[in-house]
Write a protein that holds these residues in place. Structure first.
Motif, PDB file in Angstrom:
ATOM      1  N   ARG A  15      42.059 -97.191  31.515  1.00  0.00           N
ATOM      2  CA  ARG A  15      41.199 -98.363  31.342  1.00  0.00           C
ATOM      3  C   ARG A  15      40.291 -98.583  32.557  1.00  0.00           C
ATOM      4  O   ARG A  15      39.081 -98.461  32.474  1.00  0.00           O
ATOM      5  N   GLN A  19      36.404 -96.964  32.400  1.00  0.00           N
ATOM      6  CA  GLN A  19      35.358 -97.951  32.143  1.00  0.00           C
ATOM      7  C   GLN A  19      34.191 -97.825  33.127  1.00  0.00           C
ATOM      8  O   GLN A  19      33.099 -98.334  32.871  1.00  0.00           O
ATOM      9  N   THR A  27      37.163 -89.532  22.134  1.00  0.00           N
ATOM     10  CA  THR A  27      38.402 -90.257  21.834  1.00  0.00           C
ATOM     11  C   THR A  27      39.624 -89.356  21.912  1.00  0.00           C
ATOM     12  O   THR A  27      40.651 -89.735  22.497  1.00  0.00           O
ATOM     13  N   LYS A  30      40.803 -88.688  25.386  1.00  0.00           N
ATOM     14  CA  LYS A  30      41.510 -89.845  25.945  1.00  0.00           C
ATOM     15  C   LYS A  30      42.956 -89.872  25.453  1.00  0.00           C
ATOM     16  O   LYS A  30      43.893 -90.098  26.234  1.00  0.00           O
ATOM     17  N   THR A  48      43.748 -98.938  27.443  1.00  0.00           N
ATOM     18  CA  THR A  48      42.361 -99.187  27.071  1.00  0.00           C
ATOM     19  C   THR A  48      42.034-100.663  27.252  1.00  0.00           C
ATOM     20  O   THR A  48      42.850-101.441  27.748  1.00  0.00           O
ATOM     21  N   SER A  49      40.840-101.049  26.815  1.00  0.00           N
ATOM     22  CA  SER A  49      40.398-102.439  26.874  1.00  0.00           C
ATOM     23  C   SER A  49      39.701-102.790  25.572  1.00  0.00           C
ATOM     24  O   SER A  49      38.836-102.050  25.099  1.00  0.00           O
ATOM     25  N   LEU A  59      34.738 -97.691  26.367  1.00  0.00           N
ATOM     26  CA  LEU A  59      36.022 -98.018  25.750  1.00  0.00           C
ATOM     27  C   LEU A  59      35.834 -98.597  24.350  1.00  0.00           C
ATOM     28  O   LEU A  59      36.691 -99.329  23.842  1.00  0.00           O
ATOM     29  N   ALA A  62      38.691 -98.319  21.487  1.00  0.00           N
ATOM     30  CA  ALA A  62      40.002 -98.831  21.887  1.00  0.00           C
ATOM     31  C   ALA A  62      41.009 -98.818  20.738  1.00  0.00           C
ATOM     32  O   ALA A  62      42.168 -98.433  20.923  1.00  0.00           O
ATOM     33  N   VAL A  65      42.119 -95.262  20.004  1.00  0.00           N
ATOM     34  CA  VAL A  65      43.000 -94.771  21.064  1.00  0.00           C
ATOM     35  C   VAL A  65      44.386 -95.407  20.933  1.00  0.00           C
ATOM     36  O   VAL A  65      45.414 -94.728  20.993  1.00  0.00           O
ATOM     37  N   ALA A  79      47.001-103.194  27.173  1.00  0.00           N
ATOM     38  CA  ALA A  79      45.547-103.182  26.993  1.00  0.00           C
ATOM     39  C   ALA A  79      44.954-104.467  27.532  1.00  0.00           C
ATOM     40  O   ALA A  79      45.569-105.542  27.464  1.00  0.00           O
TER      41      ALA A  79
END
Length: 238
Positions: A15, A19, A27, A30, A48-49, A59, A62, A65, A79
């Motif tokens: 994250r 970012q 993706t 990740k 992630t966020s 991101l 998200a 992911v 997250a």
């Protein structure tokens, strides 16, 4: 104070690291990276966020992911969530822990969240309440604790005002961030001397950036105060 017998490393690279990358990582890459991290012995990964892709396009995947990673039952997958809408997506992805964030600096908060500190509080309270009602633990991040790129040093009473409010809302842990990497061991010493008198040290974590090569020295100083939880980012990302 005697140093802790062990420390907990919370990996936030997927994250906080990604970012800041200019190139958007596919993706599947990740997911593969997080799956590899899950095999390293970590007990916590911030994956992630769920911030709107307009603000952090890196991101924007998200949900994919969160749903795509292989869950290791010994790991907490967390997250970052900015608001109720982001929380709904995080819950859909079945994240184990929800992280909320704000700044101790009024200017940084305005530029980062587009809200004043006072206006941010009710938004985060709604997220915290809803997350806890859903059976999730909640982590809080406070940025610019050791210095702001716009305001410079932040008054400790202002920092404590923000921390007090987040703890009052019921967060389980608070990560104190050296957002721009300006902290020194002396500054960490002065801050933690007061912070551990005000808060349970077991509810505090430190998030140091290595901008000036001082992160490890700051970690060592934090150990003097019994702090045993630190954020990391694989490869120094972010």
């Amino acid at each position: 104070m005697k140093w802790p017998e062990s420390v907990t490393i919370k990996e936030v690279g997927p994250r906080d690291g990604l970012q800041n990358e200019k190139v958007i990582i596919p993706t599947q890459r990740k997911i593969e990276w997080i799956d590899q991290l899950s095999e390293t012995g970590l007990t916590y990964i911030e994956a992630t966020s769920f911030v709107h892709p307009k603000w952090i396009p890196q991101l924007g995947d998200a949900l994919e992911v969160g749903k795509g990673i292989k869950r290791n039952p010994t790991i907490t997958y967390a997250a970052l969530v900015p608001n109720r809408k982001g929380l709904e997506s995080a819950l859909e992805a079945n994240m184990d822990e929800i992280s909320v964030f704000m700044s101790a600096s009024e200017t940084h908060n305005l530029k980062n969240i587009n809200k004043t500190i006072s206006d941010t509080f009710p938004v985060l309270k709604e997220v915290i309440d809803a997350a806890k009602d859903s059976g999730k633990t909640v982590r809080g991040y406070v940025s610019t604790v050791f210095g702001c790129p716009y305001e410079g040093p932040i008054d400790i009473n202002q920092i404590f005002r923000v921390c007090d409010q987040l703890f009052e809302y019921g967060i389980n842990e608070l990560s104190l961030g050296d957002t721009i990497g300006v902290a020194s061991p002396r500054q960490v010493d002065v801050f933690l001397e007061q912070a551990v008198k005000r808060y349970d040290k077991d509810s505090l974590a430190l998030h140091f950036h290595d901008t000036r090569g001082m992160a490890l020295a700051n970690v060592l100083k934090s150990l003097d105060y019994g702090i045993d939880t630190f954020d990391s980012a694989l490869g120094g990302l972010g």
